[in-house]
Design an enzyme around this catalytic site. Sequence first.
Site, PDB file in Angstrom:
ATOM      1  N   ARG A  63      40.182   5.593  32.070  1.00 24.06           N
ATOM      2  CA  ARG A  63      41.059   4.554  31.541  1.00 24.06           C
ATOM      3  C   ARG A  63      42.186   5.230  30.772  1.00 24.06           C
ATOM      4  O   ARG A  63      41.963   5.820  29.725  1.00 24.06           O
ATOM      5  CB  ARG A  63      40.226   3.621  30.647  1.00 24.06           C
ATOM      6  CG  ARG A  63      40.986   2.891  29.594  1.00 24.06           C
ATOM      7  CD  ARG A  63      40.245   1.742  28.971  1.00 24.06           C
ATOM      8  NE  ARG A  63      39.114   2.056  28.106  1.00 24.06           N
ATOM      9  CZ  ARG A  63      39.194   2.608  26.897  1.00 24.06           C
ATOM     10  NH1 ARG A  63      40.337   2.996  26.394  1.00 24.06           N
ATOM     11  NH2 ARG A  63      38.098   2.807  26.182  1.00 24.06           N
ATOM     12  N   HIS A 104      41.419   0.301  25.509  1.00 19.84           N
ATOM     13  CA  HIS A 104      40.445  -0.628  26.086  1.00 19.84           C
ATOM     14  C   HIS A 104      41.098  -1.988  26.334  1.00 19.84           C
ATOM     15  O   HIS A 104      40.946  -2.598  27.387  1.00 19.84           O
ATOM     16  CB  HIS A 104      39.251  -0.788  25.142  1.00 19.84           C
ATOM     17  CG  HIS A 104      38.345  -1.901  25.526  1.00 19.84           C
ATOM     18  ND1 HIS A 104      37.500  -1.819  26.605  1.00 19.84           N
ATOM     19  CD2 HIS A 104      38.181  -3.143  25.015  1.00 19.84           C
ATOM     20  CE1 HIS A 104      36.838  -2.963  26.731  1.00 19.84           C
ATOM     21  NE2 HIS A 104      37.236  -3.786  25.780  1.00 19.84           N
ATOM     22  N   TYR A 152      39.166   7.511  18.721  1.00 21.31           N
ATOM     23  CA  TYR A 152      37.936   8.102  19.255  1.00 21.31           C
ATOM     24  C   TYR A 152      38.125   9.131  20.359  1.00 21.31           C
ATOM     25  O   TYR A 152      37.173   9.735  20.819  1.00 21.31           O
ATOM     26  CB  TYR A 152      36.977   6.996  19.722  1.00 21.31           C
ATOM     27  CG  TYR A 152      37.589   5.976  20.672  1.00 21.31           C
ATOM     28  CD1 TYR A 152      37.757   6.266  22.022  1.00 21.31           C
ATOM     29  CD2 TYR A 152      38.007   4.729  20.213  1.00 21.31           C
ATOM     30  CE1 TYR A 152      38.317   5.349  22.892  1.00 21.31           C
ATOM     31  CE2 TYR A 152      38.571   3.794  21.078  1.00 21.31           C
ATOM     32  CZ  TYR A 152      38.718   4.107  22.413  1.00 21.31           C
ATOM     33  OH  TYR A 152      39.279   3.193  23.273  1.00 21.31           O
TER      34      TYR A 152
HETATM   35  C1  LIG Z   1      27.425  -8.622  25.879  1.00 19.89           C
HETATM   36  C2  LIG Z   1      28.683  -8.042  25.348  1.00 19.89           C
HETATM   37  N1  LIG Z   1      28.625  -7.190  24.314  1.00 19.89           N
HETATM   38  C3  LIG Z   1      29.744  -6.672  23.790  1.00 19.89           C
HETATM   39  C4  LIG Z   1      30.973  -6.984  24.286  1.00 19.89           C
HETATM   40  C5  LIG Z   1      32.249  -6.381  23.681  1.00 19.89           C
HETATM   41  N2  LIG Z   1      32.837  -5.468  24.639  1.00 19.89           N
HETATM   42  C6  LIG Z   1      33.852  -5.847  25.446  1.00 19.89           C
HETATM   43  S1  LIG Z   1      34.246  -4.686  26.554  1.00 19.89           S
HETATM   44  C7  LIG Z   1      33.103  -3.611  25.942  1.00 19.89           C
HETATM   45  C8  LIG Z   1      32.940  -2.268  26.573  1.00 19.89           C
HETATM   46  C9  LIG Z   1      32.722  -2.343  28.057  1.00 19.89           C
HETATM   47  O1  LIG Z   1      32.623  -1.086  28.594  1.00 19.89           O
HETATM   48  P1  LIG Z   1      32.505  -0.829  30.163  1.00 19.89           P
HETATM   49  O2  LIG Z   1      31.383  -1.640  30.712  1.00 19.89           O
HETATM   50  O3  LIG Z   1      32.441   0.620  30.376  1.00 19.89           O
HETATM   51  O4  LIG Z   1      33.832  -1.437  30.779  1.00 19.89           O
HETATM   52  P2  LIG Z   1      35.336  -0.970  30.537  1.00 19.89           P
HETATM   53  O5  LIG Z   1      35.884  -1.847  29.457  1.00 19.89           O
HETATM   54  O6  LIG Z   1      35.324   0.462  30.181  1.00 19.89           O
HETATM   55  O7  LIG Z   1      36.030  -1.252  31.815  1.00 19.89           O
HETATM   56  C10 LIG Z   1      32.429  -4.182  24.881  1.00 19.89           C
HETATM   57  C11 LIG Z   1      31.376  -3.512  24.092  1.00 19.89           C
HETATM   58  C12 LIG Z   1      30.997  -7.882  25.362  1.00 19.89           C
HETATM   59  N3  LIG Z   1      32.139  -8.271  25.923  1.00 19.89           N
HETATM   60  N4  LIG Z   1      29.845  -8.391  25.860  1.00 19.89           N
END
Ligand SMILES: Cc1ncc(C[n+]2csc(CCOP(=O)(O)OP(=O)(O)O)c2C)c(N)n1
Lengths: 361, 361, 325, 325
Positions: B256, B260, B269
């Site tokens: 990425r 985020h 980070y």
């Molecule tokens: C159940 C849940 N817990 C926490 C969050 C907050 N949150 C949003 S995106 C994220 C990280 C997601 O990481 P990843 O699955 O690697 O996807 P990326 O954003 O890197 O594409 C978090 C912790 C959420 N949306 N849903």
Amino acid sequence: MSATQAPPALPTAVSPGVAGMTPEDLVRAYRVMLLSRATDDRCLSLQRQGRIGFYVPASGQEAAQVGAASALAPEDWVFPAYRELGVALYRGVGLERLIDQFIGNAGDLLKGRQMPNHYGYRDHRIVVASSPIGTQITQAVGAALAARRRKDSLATITFFGDGATSSNDFHAGLNFAGVYRAPTIFVCQNNQWAISLPREKQTRSRTLAEKAEAYGFPGVVVDGTDVEAVHAAVADARSRAVRGEGPTLIEAQVYRFGPHSTSDDPRRYRTDAEVEHWKASDPVLRLRTRLTSLGALDEARDAALVEEARAAVAKAVSAAEATGPVDPTTFFDDVFAAPTPQLLAERDEFDQLLKDGAVKP
Amino acid sequence: MSATQAPPALPTAVSPGVAGMTPEDLVRAYRVMLLSRATDDRCLSLQRQGRIGFYVPASGQEAAQVGAASALAPEDWVFPAYRELGVALYRGVGLERLIDQFIGNAGDLLKGRQMPNHYGYRDHRIVVASSPIGTQITQAVGAALAARRRKDSLATITFFGDGATSSNDFHAGLNFAGVYRAPTIFVCQNNQWAISLPREKQTRSRTLAEKAEAYGFPGVVVDGTDVEAVHAAVADARSRAVRGEGPTLIEAQVYRFGPHSTSDDPRRYRTDAEVEHWKASDPVLRLRTRLTSLGALDEARDAALVEEARAAVAKAVSAAEATGPVDPTTFFDDVFAAPTPQLLAERDEFDQLLKDGAVKP
Amino acid sequence: MTELTLVQAVNRGLQQAMRDDPDVLVLGEDVGVNGGVFRATEGLLKEFGEDRVLDTPLSETGIVGTAVGMALYGLKPVAEIQFLDFIYPAFDQIVSELAKFRYRSGGQYPCHVVIRTPYGGGIKGGLYHSQSTEAYFAHTAGLKVVIPSTPADAKGLLLTAIHDEDPVMFLEPKRIYRSVTGEVPEGDHRVPFGKARLVREGTDVSVFAYGAMVPVVTDAVEAVAKEGISAEVIDLRTLVPLDEAAILASVEKTGRAVVVHEAARFCGFGAELSAILAEKAFYSLKAPIARVTGYDTPFPYALENLYLPNVERVARALRTTVRSG
Amino acid sequence: MTELTLVQAVNRGLQQAMRDDPDVLVLGEDVGVNGGVFRATEGLLKEFGEDRVLDTPLSETGIVGTAVGMALYGLKPVAEIQFLDFIYPAFDQIVSELAKFRYRSGGQYPCHVVIRTPYGGGIKGGLYHSQSTEAYFAHTAGLKVVIPSTPADAKGLLLTAIHDEDPVMFLEPKRIYRSVTGEVPEGDHRVPFGKARLVREGTDVSVFAYGAMVPVVTDAVEAVAKEGISAEVIDLRTLVPLDEAAILASVEKTGRAVVVHEAARFCGFGAELSAILAEKAFYSLKAPIARVTGYDTPFPYALENLYLPNVERVARALRTTVRSG
Ligand SMILES: Cc1ncc(C[n+]2csc(CCOP(=O)(O)OP(=O)(O)O)c2C)c(N)n1
Ligand SMILES: Cc1ncc(C[n+]2csc(CCOP(=O)(O)OP(=O)(O)O)c2C)c(N)n1
Ligand SMILES: [Mg+2]
Ligand SMILES: [Mg+2]
């Protein structure tokens, strides 16, 4: 592996550095296994007679439970499911105490709050069980991390079934354990069935043990009808855990001889032939044979031990049945450390109803 | 693998029977990737200017998304997370429609109900996204089983991140898919970070792909910055799925580039050096180089394509910004197929407040 | 008409729907070979095959998530959760996904799943085979919540649920699964949502109940009738949509209300009934609104009879309410 | 005393507790290196190390299950759930385990976990970054439910929560994380549970609110004060335990009540307040009890201002209530 077929030849996880069980250890284990079996037999009939409300038998799984318990230190914490009678007995929980719980009487440390078999005893470092499948798994990891933070050199162990490998907490618990290298031993008693669902419909992985790889730590399959094999596997996992080498998943292959619980009729989903097939590796019989071959047991002594177990159960049942019912005034205790005003008001209402005879236990 | 190090040499999952991408296919993919990148750039600045409320950029992940989308048939169902802009664009969702959604205006098919990027378009068989991580994974399996029951020869595909491999639905979804041999393709875009958590702290497994073994089906790692590699892996998985050979997990290793989301500050980070390192395998640049080497692109044509994308975005933004706000009278629609009496009463109250100017959008 | 138990009526409802509509299928733990731990799905596997009766792995997340996906595709899945107490691993799928699909997609993606699950106490089930948490679902916009109290309603409301277009939580009062029998119409019998059942007419006080509390209330009302109290009994049948008109009309007539449920009191469904009355029937009310409910403790095993509202508790509330004001 | 925002006060509360008690630790997603997505845990990793500030994998099941295990062992874990909307994967651990450990073990296993989580609308978060589902937890026996509305209370209630012996759901009104500032006592400042805060005295009507609705209510009350309406404002602070005495005393004085929350209305916490009043303050009530709440729809993105109670909606309810009866 189909539940209707013979168990495969199992790689037994004995690691060289771990001390095996002495004949004395094996006799101790045998006595606990006899006691567990005798408790099952008696409680199934108590349930049929309406003297206890429900029962979950452990028969067929005694070697896995006692083998694991015998490899633990007293300071280790146990997070059981609801079927680990052998663990409770091995750790010295009094049989009368257990029957008190099955009845839910005044002697029940849990104050009659839980269904039979859903017990826990702080003095024995056995955490109180619940019914929702798998929830103890993450908790065992948390306790392990807490122990490490307190610099207590111990392991936590959690027991669960083949069905529980599909639970959310299995996934989260093993993943957290892997990430934090928690000193936790995961013991999956694969008894081939989750109520009516056979193991091979629970998941398509070849073994349950191999699921550990997805979390970056070792998984081993062990013959759960062989008390020494289980002891060795758990002892090995425990030393790795306390040495800081992280968690282990142990799949103990066993078979549930009885119904899932007294609410279940296993003939709806499995054949008598399958049960008979597995009874050939009855863990109690296997250990009897082993002890006999070691010269630690003969027929007379065996008969005495069997009778000892039967008598202990009979005594505990009599004592527990002579104990009075649970005290209704405990009803509002332990919701919180101290009752809230709302609970105090409800308690007043409740007390009045009791006093007036408007409600009866 | 540490997120701060180079990606490992990846075994690319090209299977012989699957047709690769023609130069025309690659040009098409390239144009979509440019459009995706241009949308990101523009929307990040729109967000800074307060013209949209929030944005989730896809930059760095375009090859994984477009490569996957290009291997699908139109009848396949897509269950995305919130970052799959490339998939939506490849499947022909109009850019203006997307910007309408980012704004939440009267042109938004979702009636302004969701945060930006949480869209879905039935006509394009893209199921509407939600924020809770992982929930689409089990749903994709259910839809696949439904399609099979209807005898529709198609696959479902679901996208999720490295973080989502820790979710409950990952575990349940992959397990159900394994047990029922669902025609589902699981695409994990491992972009090395789940907000601030690096991949190696998410789980201790060596790769994410290998988690498939725990569910009894294959997992493959693919270089997610190489559109052809992803296309091949997904095409292969798709043909296995529709042939009845069950699911596949594909881990597409990507990075990425941006935050985020617009609420995130990645400098808290991770290092700029790490970002720069990965930018060396920018999927857009890689495909540009590849097209050039194939003779399908020269500098002038490339500049024209870049400008085409920029212009398309500018046009869509203008149109979307000229579209009126969402109609407040839709507020109570779609809670149920038809409103309940309770909702009708609330709607009356609401209408009155609106009419009186007591509330304003 | 056939005389059936409540659980048999559920079974006939499922069978009817599956015969009439090939899109209806059933999934859950032990629902196939075993016919369900309460036998609600008995015979379905044999009649409809593995394709339409899925014995699932032990994952409520998986059961509901899969059902949601099936529903998005256009099937009509009926998911069984073995006990309401075990629904929580699926809670995210239910409240975040199932309840919100239609809304969040602007109507593009309706998502019609029926979740059947036995609930409530009275079977010596302790903490985890006894709970009544209907309020969680009633508070969640987008879910319909249905609780039958008779065999005819069990079949009729279930068939309405299966042919509805919205997600339905179908809570079955397991305590009266077999203890209550009644005539059940054959065929595609439907009972509409949002129409309460007038169990008994009365003039002095209105009693609102549902599920396994309806027979308890009926007995209590009979008991106080001998004392000259005329109580009107209304079985809500569907908590969402709620038949507010019937509730208000009854209290406008009687001026008094008693609400009965076995769920914990605090923030239970009874609170909503009180709130509606305190807002919309305020000027008709002659006495405080009484709630007869479970207590705000976890559900106890040995003392469950002290937890559950019984005939005498309801009768006392009726007497007090009628004498007040 | 220092002037702090609400989220800073949370941060100071955590810091204070961690300095005073080595058993306190913090775990959750992005709480360490990133300092929390709202910066509530900023600086804690640096001061207390990885051993006490755990960045966890993306699993709320894991976060709460692990915290439960830590608490059983004797630590005092404070788990952060990034948004209340994402708590549902942990719902089983919360309602089946955390809430019931002490009870089900007969008191042998207390289980003291604090779950901190931002809740509520007003930040343009749409369906999944806006919800207020406090009623789910308030309905669950065994959980305490705390919602501060000022920086001083945020710190004081959090410290009480961390040193309590029971599970505490600590819901933080993210909408006013930064918009509200106030003086916050230094050190181990504690605000007791079960004591509502009298925000403003009044004689004509009582208004009950909590969290981000408190400033809205205060503004509305000021607006109607100009029209001669004297409203008493009570900030509940803790929904469980509830300061019923304060609520009843206020309504006994004013005879009128308005309940305000941003959660959906049906079976929301306001229903419980209405029910308590309709039962225990019935004879004091001079007018219908009004509820000003969110609607029974999922939480919308573009139209969130139409969903949330605003000053004018509260003011209208105050006027109507004061003029009725
Ligand atoms: C159940 C849940 N817990 C926490 C969050 C907050 N949150 C949003 S995106 C994220 C990280 C997601 O990481 P990843 O699955 O690697 O996807 P990326 O954003 O890197 O594409 C978090 C912790 C959420 N949306 N849903
Ligand atoms: C979350 C949840 N779902 C369903 C149940 C009902 N149930 C009780 S035991 C059981 C099967 C458990 O199988 P397994 O994990 O293999 O353990 P075993 O009983 O065979 O020892 C089921 C489905 C439950 N207790 N919890
Ligand atoms: Mg099993
Ligand atoms: Mg990621």
